[in-house]
Design a protein around this motif. Structure first.
Motif, mmCIF file in Angstrom:
data_model
loop_
_atom_site.group_PDB
_atom_site.id
_atom_site.type_symbol
_atom_site.label_atom_id
_atom_site.label_comp_id
_atom_site.label_asym_id
_atom_site.label_seq_id
_atom_site.Cartn_x
_atom_site.Cartn_y
_atom_site.Cartn_z
ATOM 1 N N GLY A 17 8.859 0.665 7.594
ATOM 2 C CA GLY A 17 9.020 -0.361 6.566
ATOM 3 C C GLY A 17 9.880 0.105 5.409
ATOM 4 N N GLY A 18 9.978 -0.773 4.399
ATOM 5 C CA GLY A 18 10.785 -0.475 3.227
ATOM 6 C C GLY A 18 10.220 0.681 2.415
ATOM 7 N N LYS A 22 4.623 3.827 9.439
ATOM 8 C CA LYS A 22 3.280 3.884 10.009
ATOM 9 C C LYS A 22 3.362 4.259 11.487
ATOM 10 C CE LYS A 22 3.828 0.603 7.789
ATOM 11 N NZ LYS A 22 4.784 0.217 6.696
ATOM 12 N N LYS A 52 0.725 8.028 8.353
ATOM 13 C CA LYS A 52 1.770 7.343 7.582
ATOM 14 C C LYS A 52 2.599 8.358 6.781
ATOM 15 C CE LYS A 52 -0.442 6.284 3.158
ATOM 16 N NZ LYS A 52 -1.465 7.314 3.215
ATOM 17 N N GLU A 54 6.034 8.423 3.737
ATOM 18 C CA GLU A 54 6.938 7.627 2.918
ATOM 19 C C GLU A 54 8.280 7.527 3.638
ATOM 20 O OE1 GLU A 54 7.134 8.570 -1.321
ATOM 21 O OE2 GLU A 54 5.237 9.623 -1.059
ATOM 22 N N ILE A 160 1.241 -7.935 2.723
ATOM 23 C CA ILE A 160 1.774 -7.435 1.445
ATOM 24 C C ILE A 160 2.280 -6.012 1.641
ATOM 25 C CG2 ILE A 160 1.374 -7.266 -1.029
ATOM 26 C CD1 ILE A 160 -1.208 -8.890 -0.635
ATOM 27 N N SER A 162 6.308 -3.972 1.098
ATOM 28 C CA SER A 162 7.235 -3.865 -0.043
ATOM 29 C C SER A 162 7.427 -5.272 -0.598
ATOM 30 C CB SER A 162 8.583 -3.309 0.422
ATOM 31 O OG SER A 162 8.412 -2.094 1.096
ATOM 32 N N GLY A 185 4.239 -5.325 -2.955
ATOM 33 C CA GLY A 185 3.802 -3.950 -3.216
ATOM 34 C C GLY A 185 4.913 -3.093 -3.800
ATOM 35 N N GLY A 186 6.137 -3.376 -3.384
ATOM 36 C CA GLY A 186 7.283 -2.625 -3.906
ATOM 37 C C GLY A 186 7.491 -2.915 -5.381
ATOM 38 N N LEU A 189 4.761 -1.015 -7.332
ATOM 39 C CA LEU A 189 5.039 0.420 -7.414
ATOM 40 C C LEU A 189 6.312 0.692 -8.219
ATOM 41 C CD1 LEU A 189 4.277 3.262 -6.631
ATOM 42 C CD2 LEU A 189 5.268 2.900 -4.376
ATOM 43 N N PHE A 201 1.997 6.121 -5.832
ATOM 44 C CA PHE A 201 1.136 4.952 -5.738
ATOM 45 C C PHE A 201 -0.306 5.328 -6.102
ATOM 46 C CE2 PHE A 201 -1.521 1.917 -3.382
ATOM 47 C CZ PHE A 201 -0.964 0.719 -3.775
ATOM 48 N N GLY A 293 -1.288 -5.363 4.953
ATOM 49 C CA GLY A 293 -0.231 -4.595 4.280
ATOM 50 C C GLY A 293 -0.830 -3.453 3.485
ATOM 51 N N PHE A 294 -0.035 -2.410 3.300
ATOM 52 C CA PHE A 294 -0.548 -1.191 2.660
ATOM 53 C C PHE A 294 -0.806 -1.340 1.171
ATOM 54 C CE2 PHE A 294 -0.481 2.269 5.808
ATOM 55 C CZ PHE A 294 -1.507 3.008 5.257
ATOM 56 N N PHE A 295 -0.308 -2.420 0.575
ATOM 57 C CA PHE A 295 -0.549 -2.643 -0.861
ATOM 58 C C PHE A 295 -2.049 -2.714 -1.145
ATOM 59 C CE2 PHE A 295 -1.438 -5.961 -4.105
ATOM 60 C CZ PHE A 295 -0.976 -5.289 -5.226
#
Ligand SMILES: Nc1ncnc2c1ncn2[C@@H]1O[C@H](COP(=O)(O)OP(=O)(O)O)[C@@H](O)[C@H]1O
Ligand SMILES: CC(C)(COP(=O)(O)O)[C@@H](O)C(=O)NCCC(=O)O
Length: 387
Positions: A17-18, A22, A52, A54, A160, A162, A185-186, A189, A201, A293-295
């Motif tokens: 992802g952005g 994952k 995961k 970055e 949710i 980036s 989420g982007g 952050l 984060f 989503g990871f948010f």
């Protein structure tokens, strides 16, 4: 992970992802047995593992895959040059952006799966296969929701990452992306880093735990002299304008506590997504809204804010739900796409078995029923059958 155990690993799938990469892969625990229903099928017990990284540290991810020899867990792929290449299922924008890098550094092809399709596949897999996966969270109360497989659809999936995608799901592989927002989420952050100087984060979340959004947000009561605006249903404590107090406080950014800024930001993003989600659910008459989503990261304050927004705007008609493996939806969808969509429900170990057919030429895996049994918040105990 012990690299010596890596021969037991199969079916690596990636969601690039952005913000985050994952990984999902199956790790066998060494127990093989023949399926009593067929002497051709051998059942392999193990677990689905998650990791995961970055996206900006993609080299760490490549190193993790190389060190654990995960890239050898792909499937044989015949390319036009008549060379056998290993290919690994991958989704997310990075499956396109980094395809050459994976080929160059690991010698693998990324077999691209559509991101929306993978998200939907991941959610359906979790809801049908993993007990106690979905839950509601309101007023500090977490309640698991057992969803009847015959009454799963339709639902709204709000991912949710980036950014935010909203997908109306009507069945297996039947979906439409109906909306989205770039405030995701982007944004949380990115703005959080600029405003609080935090580095990560986790640090931003930690700050938000200790903050008070009312220091910066302009409340209805601030405008209405401490009273509710009951005629239109707004209590004095409702946020009238996120960050609105900064207009007239006469303060510089440095005069605010980073904790309060982080709290206000988290509230603003979560509230906004909850509201847009509700409006889209209303458009299509959807009562169930699943957030992934990871948010979200299982954070109570985020879930509570989203739930309250959905509850408030829908006057209790719509329900916000969350998933324990919320950050791995796309990767799980890519994982399940190692097979075609052929589902026969069987029962095994008291868990529903999802039967599926693998679509890979030249390897051992053809039919894969996946049984699933969640033992903690990360790994999913399961078994796959190899034909
Ligand atoms: N460890 C982390 N590092 C960075 N962002 C994180 C982390 N954990 C959660 N997040 C949040 O999750 C978002 C990314 O979610 P994700 O679903 O992985 O989206 P994407 O697929 O766009 O990377 C980030 O923008 C951030 O808000
Ligand atoms: C472009 C994306 C699908 C990429 O997914 P992500 O990496 O953010 O999970 C997503 O960021 C998105 O849907 N953004 C919102 C764009 C919009 O509808 O305005």
């Amino acid at each position: 992970m012990d690299p010596a155990a890596t021969s037991q690993i199969s079916h690596l799938a990636l969601d690039i992802g952005g913000t985050l990469i994952k990984l999902v892969y199956f790790s066998a625990n060494g127990d093989h047995c023949e399926d009593s229903r067929s002497n051709e099928i051998s059942v392999v017990h193990g677990k689905l593992c998650f990791a995961k990284f970055e996206t900006k540290k993609i080299d760490d991810c490549l190193e993790f895959i190389r060190f654990n020899i995960l890239h050898h867990s792909g499937v044989q792929h015949l390319n036009g040059m008549a060379h056998d290449k290993l290919s690994v299922k991958a989704t997310g924008g990075g499956a396109f952006k980094f395809a050459d890098l994976f080929k160059e550094k690991l010698g693998i092809l990324l077999d691209k799966e559509d991101e929306m399709c993978s998200l939907v596949g991941g959610v359906n897999f979790l809801l049908k296969t993993v007990p106690r996966e979905a839950f509601t969270y309101l007023d500090g109360q977490k309640e698991f929701v057992e969803i009847d497989h015959n009454d799963l659809y339709p639902y709204l999936l709000v991912n949710i990452g980036s950014g935010v995608s909203m997908i109306k799901v009507d069945g297996d592989g039947k979906y439409e992306r109906i909306s989205g927002t770039s405030l995701g989420g982007g944004t949380f952050l990115g703005l959080g880093k600029l405003l609080t100087k935090c580095e990560s984060f986790d640090e931003l979340l930690e700050l938000s735990h200790h903050g008070n959004n009312r220091v910066i947000d302009m409340l209805v009561g601030d405008i209405y002299g401490g009273t509710d605006y009951s005629k239109i249903g707004l209590s004095s404590t409702a946020i009238a304008s996120s960050f609105g107090k900064a207009i007239s406080d006469g303060k510089e950014l440095e005069d605010y506590q980073p904790e309060d800024v982080a709290r206000s930001l988290l509230r603003m993003i979560s509230n906004n997504i909850g509201q847009i989600a509700y409006l889209n659910a209303l458009r299509f008459g959807l009562k169930r809204i699943l957030f992934g989503g990871f948010f979200i990261r299982g954070l109570e304050y985020t879930m509570d804010t989203i739930s309250v927004a959905v509850h408030f705007w829908s006057r209790g008609e719509a329900k916000a739900m969350f998933l324990r493996h919320e950050g791995f939806l796309g990767a799980l969808g890519a994982f399940t796409s190692y097979k075609t969509q052929s589902h026969n429900d069987l029962k095994s170990n008291q868990h529903t078995v999802q039967r599926a057919i693998l679509n890979c030429s030249g390897d051992n895996f053809r039919h894969i029923p996946v049984t699933s049994n969640l033992n903690d918040s990360e790994t999913i105990e399961c078994s796959i059958s190899l034909v």
